[in-house]
Design a protein around this motif. Structure first.
Motif, PDB file in Angstrom:
ATOM      1  N   LEU A 106      38.498  52.058  34.778  1.00 36.27           N
ATOM      2  CA  LEU A 106      37.458  52.003  35.734  1.00 36.27           C
ATOM      3  C   LEU A 106      37.694  52.258  36.949  1.00 36.27           C
ATOM      4  CD1 LEU A 106      35.755  50.453  33.248  1.00 36.27           C
ATOM      5  CD2 LEU A 106      34.609  49.272  34.687  1.00 36.27           C
ATOM      6  N   LEU A 107      39.111  51.897  37.783  1.00 36.35           N
ATOM      7  CA  LEU A 107      38.968  51.977  38.491  1.00 36.35           C
ATOM      8  C   LEU A 107      39.658  53.267  39.134  1.00 36.35           C
ATOM      9  CD1 LEU A 107      39.360  49.863  41.329  1.00 36.35           C
ATOM     10  CD2 LEU A 107      38.785  48.959  39.231  1.00 36.35           C
ATOM     11  N   ASP A 108      40.395  54.451  38.275  1.00 38.01           N
ATOM     12  CA  ASP A 108      40.374  55.198  38.246  1.00 38.01           C
ATOM     13  C   ASP A 108      39.029  56.346  38.322  1.00 38.01           C
ATOM     14  OD1 ASP A 108      43.268  55.312  38.013  1.00 38.01           O
ATOM     15  OD2 ASP A 108      43.542  55.399  35.810  1.00 38.01           O
ATOM     16  N   VAL A 109      38.673  56.599  37.583  1.00 36.56           N
ATOM     17  CA  VAL A 109      37.265  56.635  37.344  1.00 36.56           C
ATOM     18  C   VAL A 109      35.932  56.330  38.819  1.00 36.56           C
ATOM     19  CG1 VAL A 109      35.118  57.427  36.627  1.00 36.56           C
ATOM     20  CG2 VAL A 109      36.905  57.369  35.376  1.00 36.56           C
ATOM     21  N   MET A 110      35.741  55.412  39.393  1.00 37.99           N
ATOM     22  CA  MET A 110      35.029  55.053  40.113  1.00 37.99           C
ATOM     23  C   MET A 110      35.514  54.768  41.892  1.00 37.99           C
ATOM     24  SD  MET A 110      32.307  53.048  37.954  1.00 37.99           S
ATOM     25  CE  MET A 110      33.349  51.816  38.200  1.00 37.99           C
ATOM     26  N   LEU A 111      36.914  54.733  42.021  1.00 38.94           N
ATOM     27  CA  LEU A 111      37.705  54.349  43.261  1.00 38.94           C
ATOM     28  C   LEU A 111      38.911  55.282  43.472  1.00 38.94           C
ATOM     29  CD1 LEU A 111      37.232  52.785  45.145  1.00 38.94           C
ATOM     30  CD2 LEU A 111      38.767  51.283  44.645  1.00 38.94           C
TER      31      LEU A 111
ATOM     32  N   TYR B  70      27.279  42.670  46.048  1.00 37.44           N
ATOM     33  CA  TYR B  70      28.353  40.780  45.664  1.00 37.44           C
ATOM     34  C   TYR B  70      28.395  41.104  44.446  1.00 37.44           C
ATOM     35  CZ  TYR B  70      23.159  41.070  42.586  1.00 37.44           C
ATOM     36  OH  TYR B  70      22.929  41.666  42.042  1.00 37.44           O
ATOM     37  N   ALA B  71      28.587  39.361  43.664  1.00 41.13           N
ATOM     38  CA  ALA B  71      28.904  39.546  42.312  1.00 41.13           C
ATOM     39  C   ALA B  71      28.372  38.937  41.423  1.00 41.13           C
ATOM     40  CB  ALA B  71      30.472  39.001  42.366  1.00 41.13           C
ATOM     41  N   THR B  72      28.212  38.808  40.219  1.00 40.16           N
ATOM     42  CA  THR B  72      27.515  38.920  38.596  1.00 40.16           C
ATOM     43  C   THR B  72      29.010  38.650  38.203  1.00 40.16           C
ATOM     44  OG1 THR B  72      26.789  40.893  38.047  1.00 40.16           O
ATOM     45  CG2 THR B  72      25.665  39.124  39.547  1.00 40.16           C
ATOM     46  N   GLN B  73      28.476  38.003  37.370  1.00 40.10           N
ATOM     47  CA  GLN B  73      29.934  37.219  36.088  1.00 40.10           C
ATOM     48  C   GLN B  73      30.177  38.541  34.999  1.00 40.10           C
ATOM     49  OE1 GLN B  73      28.542  33.922  32.736  1.00 40.10           O
ATOM     50  NE2 GLN B  73      28.442  32.409  35.369  1.00 40.10           N
ATOM     51  N   ASP B  74      31.287  39.235  34.502  1.00 34.22           N
ATOM     52  CA  ASP B  74      31.749  39.505  33.258  1.00 34.22           C
ATOM     53  C   ASP B  74      31.452  41.250  34.251  1.00 34.22           C
ATOM     54  OD1 ASP B  74      31.630  37.299  32.049  1.00 34.22           O
ATOM     55  OD2 ASP B  74      29.592  37.905  31.511  1.00 34.22           O
ATOM     56  N   LYS B  75      31.704  41.498  34.925  1.00 34.63           N
ATOM     57  CA  LYS B  75      31.880  42.945  35.354  1.00 34.63           C
ATOM     58  C   LYS B  75      32.855  43.352  37.288  1.00 34.63           C
ATOM     59  CE  LYS B  75      27.206  43.410  34.591  1.00 34.63           C
ATOM     60  NZ  LYS B  75      26.015  44.208  35.402  1.00 34.63           N
ATOM     61  N   PRO B  76      34.375  42.423  36.715  1.00 33.02           N
ATOM     62  CA  PRO B  76      35.427  42.356  37.493  1.00 33.02           C
ATOM     63  C   PRO B  76      35.738  43.649  38.175  1.00 33.02           C
ATOM     64  CG  PRO B  76      36.362  41.794  35.708  1.00 33.02           C
ATOM     65  CD  PRO B  76      34.497  41.698  35.281  1.00 33.02           C
ATOM     66  N   ALA B  77      35.934  44.733  37.218  1.00 36.67           N
ATOM     67  CA  ALA B  77      36.575  45.932  37.568  1.00 36.67           C
ATOM     68  C   ALA B  77      34.911  46.395  38.164  1.00 36.67           C
ATOM     69  CB  ALA B  77      37.071  46.528  36.492  1.00 36.67           C
ATOM     70  N   TYR B  78      34.130  46.827  37.683  1.00 37.31           N
ATOM     71  CA  TYR B  78      32.791  47.741  37.853  1.00 37.31           C
ATOM     72  C   TYR B  78      32.870  47.357  39.106  1.00 37.31           C
ATOM     73  CZ  TYR B  78      28.348  49.847  38.588  1.00 37.31           C
ATOM     74  OH  TYR B  78      27.166  50.164  39.158  1.00 37.31           O
ATOM     75  N   ILE B  79      32.855  45.776  39.962  1.00 35.10           N
ATOM     76  CA  ILE B  79      32.406  44.466  41.314  1.00 35.10           C
ATOM     77  C   ILE B  79      33.897  45.598  42.177  1.00 35.10           C
ATOM     78  CG2 ILE B  79      32.167  43.151  42.600  1.00 35.10           C
ATOM     79  CD1 ILE B  79      30.948  41.944  39.924  1.00 35.10           C
ATOM     80  N   THR B  80      35.187  45.407  41.723  1.00 30.90           N
ATOM     81  CA  THR B  80      36.011  45.616  42.383  1.00 30.90           C
ATOM     82  C   THR B  80      36.045  46.621  42.653  1.00 30.90           C
ATOM     83  OG1 THR B  80      37.932  43.732  40.874  1.00 30.90           O
ATOM     84  CG2 THR B  80      38.531  46.018  42.856  1.00 30.90           C
ATOM     85  N   ALA B  81      36.126  47.882  42.061  1.00 28.92           N
ATOM     86  CA  ALA B  81      35.562  48.997  42.607  1.00 28.92           C
ATOM     87  C   ALA B  81      34.211  49.147  43.261  1.00 28.92           C
ATOM     88  CB  ALA B  81      35.576  50.711  41.062  1.00 28.92           C
ATOM     89  N   LYS B  82      32.753  49.160  43.165  1.00 32.54           N
ATOM     90  CA  LYS B  82      32.279  49.177  44.550  1.00 32.54           C
ATOM     91  C   LYS B  82      32.932  48.926  45.600  1.00 32.54           C
ATOM     92  CE  LYS B  82      29.666  51.703  41.131  1.00 32.54           C
ATOM     93  NZ  LYS B  82      30.020  52.723  41.463  1.00 32.54           N
ATOM     94  N   HIS B  83      33.127  47.316  45.690  1.00 34.21           N
ATOM     95  CA  HIS B  83      33.591  47.084  46.791  1.00 34.21           C
ATOM     96  C   HIS B  83      34.753  48.417  47.843  1.00 34.21           C
ATOM     97  CE1 HIS B  83      31.205  43.166  45.859  1.00 34.21           C
ATOM     98  NE2 HIS B  83      31.857  42.770  47.088  1.00 34.21           N
TER      99      HIS B  83
END
Length: 287
Positions: A134-139, A173-186
């Motif tokens: 996820l981090l490779d693709v989105m960040l 902001y962050a919600t549950q169960d999406k740590p990689a997606y949230i990290t990438a978007k931040h």
């Protein structure tokens, strides 16, 4: 609100859905790169930019989906072309070759980093290999695309262009169960501001943040979230996805694509390092 009040199928895109603007750089000699162009928001953005007369290089690993994007651009009588360039965004050589192909197609001025993916799991249970992907693709990929594209944008006669990054309410902001997606978007917020800091005013960076959009990614996410939280799919939509919003309907891919059209245009010239937050009240209201 009942689940029957909206349709969870991705809507059919029509010419009437697309924002078309008068801009001196919206013409066939100007090239826009769109990643994730085979489906969802990326597909709609590629079509919307082609409808504004641009030559669009659509990048995606899904070759069949790219061909569908080409066909859909024709179906709405887009005045610009969509040129499919199959690209693995986790392969540095592929990314560089895709940007070179875009530069050869005309004056590369615009980039829409839209490709995304999702995985639903709590942080302790999140597979490390999924986090890395996820981090490779989105960040990492947006960084590489910007790295290779910026010299070409600067080399145009006036250096005017923009790199738009697809963020999310989860970049705020962050919600549950999406740590990689949230990290990438931040992380994308930092990349966007870095582009703006180095763009000398004419090469702009901006991001687009929206809530839930009717895309294949979103439809698949409903089932995963229901399983992870032990609730029904209807509860996912009504309580998890739309519960915090004030505008009680999901956006369409075309509505998001139009934000990129506006951001790239002359009307967006003061949008630099900032974020187009089109979220129906997700992040600005609370109860």
């Amino acid at each position: 609100m009942s689940s029957e009040s909206f349709d969870l199928a991705e809507p059919e895109l029509t010419a009437e859905d697309l924002l078309v603007l008068d801009d001196p750089h919206f013409e066939p000699d100007s090239v826009a790169v769109v990643t994730g162009a085979a489906s969802g928001i990326g597909q709609a953005t590629a079509i919307a930019l082609a409808a504004n007369g641009l030559t669009v290089v659509g990048a995606d690993i899904d070759e069949e989906g790219l061909e569908k994007t080409v066909d859909l651009a024709g179906a709405v009588d887009a005045s610009g072309d969509v040129r499919p360039v199959p690209t693995d965004l986790t392969d540095d050589g592929d990314v560089e070759a895709m940007i070179e192909a875009a530069a050869e197609a005309g004056e590369l001025r615009y980039v829409a980093n839209i490709a995304g993916m999702q995985h639903i799991a709590s942080l302790p249970e999140f597979p490390t290999e999924k986090y890395d992907l996820l981090l490779d693709v989105m960040l990492r990929a947006p960084f590489l695309v910007a790295k290779f594209a910026m010299p070409h944008i600067r080399a145009t006669d006036d250096g005017v262009g923009a790199i738009g990054n697809m963020s999310s309410v989860h970049g705020h902001y962050a919600t549950q169960d999406k740590p990689a997606y949230i990290t990438a978007k931040h992380g994308l917020a930092g990349l966007t501001r870095s582009i703006a800091a180095e763009g000398e005013g004419t090469l702009r960076g901006f991001s687009v943040s929206v809530g839930y959009v009717l895309t294949p990614l979103m439809v698949n996410q409903i089932e995963d979230t229901a399983a992870e939280r032990g609730i029904s799919e209807r509860e996912v939509v009504e309580d998890v996805m739309l519960g915090q919003a004030r505008t009680k309907e999901m956006m369409t891919p075309a509505e998001v694509a139009n934000l990129f059209v506006f951001g790239f245009s002359r009307h967006g010239k003061h949008l630099n390092g900032g974020d187009l937050l089109w979220d129906g009240g997700y992040t600005t209201t609370y109860e």
